[in-house]
Structure formats: C-alpha cells, structure tokens
Motif scaffolding. Sequence first.
Motif, PDB file in Angstrom:
ATOM      1  N   MET A   1       0.848  -1.175   0.000  1.00 35.21           N
ATOM      2  CA  MET A   1       0.000   0.000   0.000  1.00 35.21           C
ATOM      3  C   MET A   1       0.889   1.233   0.000  1.00 35.21           C
ATOM      4  N   LEU A   2       0.542   2.190  -0.833  1.00 38.79           N
ATOM      5  CA  LEU A   2       1.286   3.433  -0.913  1.00 38.79           C
ATOM      6  C   LEU A   2       0.656   4.448   0.032  1.00 38.79           C
ATOM      7  N   VAL A   3       1.481   5.002   0.941  1.00 36.58           N
ATOM      8  CA  VAL A   3       1.015   5.984   1.920  1.00 36.58           C
ATOM      9  C   VAL A   3       1.671   7.320   1.613  1.00 36.58           C
ATOM     10  N   LYS A   4       0.863   8.370   1.463  1.00 37.23           N
ATOM     11  CA  LYS A   4       1.394   9.717   1.305  1.00 37.23           C
ATOM     12  C   LYS A   4       1.579  10.315   2.691  1.00 37.23           C
ATOM     13  N   VAL A   5       2.747  10.929   2.897  1.00 34.26           N
ATOM     14  CA  VAL A   5       3.018  11.599   4.167  1.00 34.26           C
ATOM     15  C   VAL A   5       3.282  13.070   3.898  1.00 34.26           C
ATOM     16  N   PHE A   6       3.040  13.895   4.888  1.00 36.76           N
ATOM     17  CA  PHE A   6       3.114  15.338   4.713  1.00 36.76           C
ATOM     18  C   PHE A   6       3.950  15.988   5.805  1.00 36.76           C
ATOM     19  N   ALA A   7       4.386  17.221   5.505  1.00 37.22           N
ATOM     20  CA  ALA A   7       5.135  18.082   6.419  1.00 37.22           C
ATOM     21  C   ALA A   7       6.366  17.363   6.986  1.00 37.22           C
ATOM     22  N   ASN A   8       6.573  17.448   8.305  1.00 34.26           N
ATOM     23  CA  ASN A   8       7.783  16.878   8.915  1.00 34.26           C
ATOM     24  C   ASN A   8       7.845  15.356   8.818  1.00 34.26           C
ATOM     25  N   LEU A   9       6.733  14.700   8.541  1.00 32.35           N
ATOM     26  CA  LEU A   9       6.756  13.242   8.409  1.00 32.35           C
ATOM     27  C   LEU A   9       7.543  12.819   7.174  1.00 32.35           C
ATOM     28  N   ARG A  10       7.653  13.701   6.210  1.00 36.82           N
ATOM     29  CA  ARG A  10       8.443  13.384   5.009  1.00 36.82           C
ATOM     30  C   ARG A  10       9.915  13.201   5.354  1.00 36.82           C
ATOM     31  N   GLN A  11      10.403  14.010   6.283  1.00 35.61           N
ATOM     32  CA  GLN A  11      11.805  13.877   6.709  1.00 35.61           C
ATOM     33  C   GLN A  11      12.017  12.549   7.423  1.00 35.61           C
ATOM     34  N   ILE A  12      11.089  12.180   8.277  1.00 33.06           N
ATOM     35  CA  ILE A  12      11.199  10.928   9.034  1.00 33.06           C
ATOM     36  C   ILE A  12      11.123   9.731   8.100  1.00 33.06           C
ATOM     37  N   CYS A  13      10.212   9.787   7.129  1.00 29.04           N
ATOM     38  CA  CYS A  13       9.970   8.650   6.239  1.00 29.04           C
ATOM     39  C   CYS A  13      10.821   8.670   4.974  1.00 29.04           C
ATOM     40  N   GLY A  14      11.579   9.720   4.770  1.00 27.53           N
ATOM     41  CA  GLY A  14      12.476   9.778   3.634  1.00 27.53           C
ATOM     42  C   GLY A  14      11.837  10.053   2.290  1.00 27.53           C
TER      43      GLY A  14
END
Length: 90
Positions: free
Chosen positions: A1-14
């Motif tokens: 499953m593809l999960v879109k992440v936003f804001a500071n979560l992008r840094q954590i998830c790469g």
Amino acid sequence: MLVKVFANLRQICGGVTVEVQPDGDRVIDVLDKMVEMFPDLRDEIFTAEKELLPFVHVYVNGRNIIHLEDLQTKVCEEDQFALFPPVAGG
C-alpha cells in the motif's frame, strides 16, 4: 500500500510516499508497520495509549477516518492513504 506523508513526516519517512506492507487490513495495521519501519514516527503520531495525537489526521480515499471506523477502518491495497501531522501556521 502506498502511503502519502506530509510536512515533517516526510523527513522521518524519507520522502513523499512510503510503500507499506501491513500485517493486517486496518488503518492501525498500516500505522504499526510504518512505526516498525520508522521508529521516530511513533512520537509524532501516537499517544502513550496508542491513539492518534490531537490534530494528526489519517485520510482513506479522501475521508477522515474519524468519520469512518477510526483506527479500525478497513483498508485495501488500492486505497489512497494519507497521513498528516499537526501543522501550525499563521
């Protein structure tokens, strides 16, 4: 499953999206797998009681899970899954 992440979560998830293979078919299963993949995510999205922090939002197919079955909402591979952290601005 593809999960879109936003804001500071992008840094954590790469990145903007994360490929997740959950061990179940509920929102909580997806989030548990993401925390397993990215341990720093835990403190950004969950309380100590493993509930979503205030102002953390999960959308499945454009609908906020609080209007569905919350963390028990069923998901499938084709669903659009988005994870938003608290965001402040002004």
